[in-house]
Enzyme design. Structure first.
Site, mmCIF file in Angstrom:
data_model
loop_
_atom_site.group_PDB
_atom_site.id
_atom_site.type_symbol
_atom_site.label_atom_id
_atom_site.label_comp_id
_atom_site.label_asym_id
_atom_site.label_seq_id
_atom_site.Cartn_x
_atom_site.Cartn_y
_atom_site.Cartn_z
ATOM 1 N N TYR A 203 143.639 -0.835 65.570
ATOM 2 C CA TYR A 203 145.336 -0.236 65.908
ATOM 3 C C TYR A 203 144.810 0.919 67.121
ATOM 4 O O TYR A 203 143.975 2.272 67.329
ATOM 5 C CB TYR A 203 145.857 0.758 64.476
ATOM 6 N N ASP B 162 138.928 2.187 73.648
ATOM 7 C CA ASP B 162 139.992 2.671 73.096
ATOM 8 C C ASP B 162 139.779 4.401 72.147
ATOM 9 O O ASP B 162 138.971 4.010 71.453
ATOM 10 C CB ASP B 162 140.902 2.138 71.882
ATOM 11 N N LYS C 3 143.257 13.436 70.553
ATOM 12 C CA LYS C 3 142.601 13.539 68.932
ATOM 13 C C LYS C 3 142.332 14.939 69.661
ATOM 14 O O LYS C 3 142.451 16.133 70.042
ATOM 15 C CB LYS C 3 142.510 12.373 68.452
#
Ligand code: KE4
Length: 423
Positions: A136, A231, A259
């Site tokens: 994802y 990613d 994050k």
């Protein structure tokens, strides 16, 4: 509160996974965090193994982060203009990740990957993007695509609202399928703008890359002039100070981050080779922008966090705690006859109701999600908050003590002992 929330927010949540749909039951509404714990509306405390999906690597309300945020906020919340702190962050990221010559700051992982993909397409003049089943990368249109029916058939939308004409420019392959990637480059090679991959998959639960997988991606992207995008929104400064790319010793052409670098506030980034990044406006013709990009208060939280993770032994300590949790849970489960395995990399971990850790999406799907649901709710009731899905990774913070971890292992022991039908 959940009922009230659903009157004004779709599904009562601002991100689908929070709704507990895959585990059932009612999501907890948290009102505060402190170190390794969260406290809900009824002031019940939980040991937090979600850590805001990885962002809270220092634990909640770390005094140095809080004071940095308070200081920055008192000077102004947003200027919409360059700030010295944005240069400090960009320089620090390029220092810590040698594969990045320069970097642009944005406000979410989705923005980072969406921009990186547009840049890969703009830089190469090609359209085709390769991603992997189970990975994802946020919710931009080109990434909400599922695999075509047959092998190497172009993608179809995996969400409403995505034009088929766009989805067909995304090819979805199997994670760790080296032959599949080689076949795709053989068939589409000079049409491939880029490959985006989680160098350690964390969104189908934790799945490690096979030895040759990342090296193959690196070689093929170099050979065919495609852009290799790691990613690292989740793995970035979560698995180690040099991220997953340093852990495996592979330099991508671009990296996306999020994050941890925001320390819990909205801050993400995309960066990489200078010749690629120079295609971004205002230097080049690939447009990308953001009102709150490089927000000064978010930068204060991120810089304070990245300062502390650079302290000697930070990640060794973190990984030791994560491994302690994994070993304790595995021992408790297996002693009570459950098919269970677990693994940790740095401060992230995977728990699997399966004899061995899965190596790809198909094996992840073999995990016993029903037993996970029972485990999840028993632990939640006992004050241990794991990700509300069998297909998410878990996270630990520097604030988790060994006592906290022993407490969680003991609670799990009670569950495994009491739960009948252990297999
Ligand atoms: P955000 O847009 O949610 O900041 O980042 C998207 C993203 C991009 N890349 C990777 C590797 C990610 O893990 C994420 C976001 N991860 C999820 C956790 N599975 C965030 C939780 C959620 O969607 O609510």
């Amino acid at each position: 509160m959940f009922e009230h929330a659903q009157r004004f927010i779709p599904g009562g949540v601002n991100s689908p996974v929070r709704a507990f749909r895959s585990v059932g039951g009612t999501p907890r509404f948290f009102v505060r965090g402190q170190d390794s714990r969260l406290f809900d509306l009824d002031d019940k405390s939980y040991l937090d193994y979600v850590c805001s999906w990885g962002a809270m690597i220092l634990g909640h309300v770390h005094p140095e982060v809080l004071s940095a945020v308070q200081k920055a906020a008192a000077l102004g919340l947003s200027f919409g203009a360059p700030t010295p702190a944005s240069v400090e962050m960009a320089e620090l990221l390029c220092l810590l990740l040698p594969s990045m010559d320069c970097v642009r700051l944005v406000s979410s992982g989705t923005e980072a990957t969406m921009s990186a993909i547009r840049l890969a397409r703009g830089f190469t003049g090609r359209d085709l993007l390769i991603k992997f089943e189970g990975c994802y990368h946020g919710h931009s249109d080109s990434l909400l695509v599922k695999a075509g029916s047959g092998l190497l058939t172009l993608g179809h939308p995996s969400s409403g609202g995505i034009p088929a004409d766009l989805a067909k420019h995304t090819l979805v392959l199997d994670y760790n399928d080296v032959e599949g990637v080689e076949a795709a480059f053989k068939k589409f090679g000079d049409q491939i703008a880029g490959v985006i991959v989680e160098p350690i998959a964390g969104n189908m639960n934790l799945v490690l890359p096979g030895r040759a997988f990342l090296q193959t991606l690196r070689k093929l992207c170099t050979d065919y002039g495609a852009v290799l995008i790691f990613d690292e929104v989740m793995t970035g400064f979560r698995v180690g100070l040099s991220c997953a790319q340093g852990y495996f010793g592979i330099d991508p052409d671009m990296t996306t981050l999020g994050k941890v670098i925001g320390g819990g506030l909205p801050l993400a980034a995309f960066g990489g080779r200078r010749d690629i990044m120079e295609k971004v406006a205002p230097l080049g013709d690939v447009y990308q922008a953001g009102t709150l990009s490089g927000n000064p208060v978010a930068l204060a939280a991120g810089l304070a966090t990245l300062k502390l993770v650079q302290l000697d032994g930070f990640y060794d300590e973190l990984e030791k705690k994560a491994q302690h949790l994994c070993e304790g849970l595995t021992d408790a489960a297996q002693r009570n006859g459950f098919a269970f395995s677990a693994q940790a990399v740095g401060g992230m971990f995977g728990l699997y109701f399966r004899k061995t850790p899965p190596k790809n999406y198909a094996e992840v799907m073999e995990c016993d999600a029903e037993t996970f649901k029972r485990f999840f709710h028993a632990m939640l009731l006992d004050g241990h908050y794991f990700a509300p899905s069998a297909f998410e990774s878990g996270f630990i913070s520097a604030a988790h003590s060994n006592n906290d971890i022993e407490e969680t292992i003991a609670a799990a022991e009670n569950f495994f002992k009491a739960a009948t039908g252990g297999r």
